[in-house]
Scaffold this active site. Sequence first.
Site, PDB file in Angstrom:
ATOM      1  N   VAL A 142     -23.798 -23.385 -32.776  1.00 26.96           N
ATOM      2  CA  VAL A 142     -24.229 -23.933 -34.061  1.00 26.96           C
ATOM      3  C   VAL A 142     -25.291 -24.987 -33.820  1.00 26.96           C
ATOM      4  CG1 VAL A 142     -23.505 -25.231 -36.106  1.00 26.96           C
ATOM      5  CG2 VAL A 142     -21.967 -23.551 -35.069  1.00 26.96           C
ATOM      6  N   CYS A 143     -26.383 -24.911 -34.561  1.00 30.27           N
ATOM      7  CA  CYS A 143     -27.440 -25.896 -34.388  1.00 30.27           C
ATOM      8  C   CYS A 143     -27.690 -26.584 -35.719  1.00 30.27           C
ATOM      9  CB  CYS A 143     -28.695 -25.191 -33.896  1.00 30.27           C
ATOM     10  SG  CYS A 143     -30.034 -26.321 -33.611  1.00 30.27           S
TER      11      CYS A 143
END
Lengths: 195, 168
Positions: free
Chosen positions: B89-90
């Site tokens: 996840v960014c």
Amino acid sequence: MVEPSADLWQQLPFSAAEEPELQDEAKETTERVKEEAQQGPSSCWLEHFTYRDYQLLPCTYVIRPSDMMDDYSSLDSHSDYQGFLETMPLNYPPKKYQSPRLRLTENPEEEELVKMAKRVGLIQHLPTGSYDGCRKNRECVICMMEFSLGEGVRYLPCMHTYHIECINSWLMRSFVCPSCLEPVDAALLTSYETN
Amino acid sequence: MSESQSSLLLRKQLSELNKNPVEGFSAGLIDDNEIYKWEVLIIGPPDTLYEGGFFKAHLHFPKEYPLRPPRMKFITEIWHPNIDKNGDVCISILHEPGDDKWGYEKASERWLPVHTVETILISVISMLADPNDESPANVDAAKEWRENYPEFKRKVARCVRKSQEECV
Ligand SMILES: [Zn+2]
Ligand SMILES: [Zn+2]
């Protein structure tokens, strides 16, 4: 932490750049900062610095720690805090004693360490006190523990309160209040300028 | 922050979440003896393309939590502009704190020590509903989301179906 006395201020050469032998000492200090920093910034880091170290490191402004109040427990509003900041002698020492911005290195990594050492100096100037049972600030939102009576706390300019250790470690990473995001140095500088 | 403090803080959150579950996800440890590794199950938020899906993800907390953010990785396959193809996840709130790199104006979007498992998941759930295509982690998904929405929808629907099968 060495508490500087009034005469120490007279003795200390603030203009390290003008005195060659001090440049060596300044370099040694930078080395030490580097070693300490390799172990990571921590709250105990603050105590490792003497006043002299602080003087030798490039600082854009200098405030005499002994001029700060010892007991902040009575501070419970923003205006009190402003008042407190106003009592800080910003123009002390006289300009000729203020350390020049001494560039110790061109190395960005070392620049970073110097920045950290300056940060340590700034953090030290944020007032501390012991928790007085104030209902407004019951809990340190960093560790989520309730304050106990007499526990050491540090106040930010926005009046948000944290455990000294919790906030010191955070401010070494980011210089904003975790609760309201107010940049701490901007707040300090504004207070100085309005003085 | 000492190791005991960070584990204490995580234990506190775990027991709080067990006592008062939050709508939209469930959370627990991958291994009961390892407080730094969490597994969460996110329920695809209603009225989004992900509705009906069950997405498993892992959160790895550093020993310096809450001074540093955890890493979050989806284990269930998911197609989203802000989740890379490995599931990482960014989002900005999981970015390491720092002063210079991102600038003060963005301080509110970066990691803060006040974030908990709950606030992180609330951000991730809102990211599912509302992708941010300014700094995509999955460039292809971002491009599709902008330029070929029907195909984007189809890929997400496939992930949702797959997640339902895996969950049974
Ligand atoms: Zn604390
Ligand atoms: Zn604040």
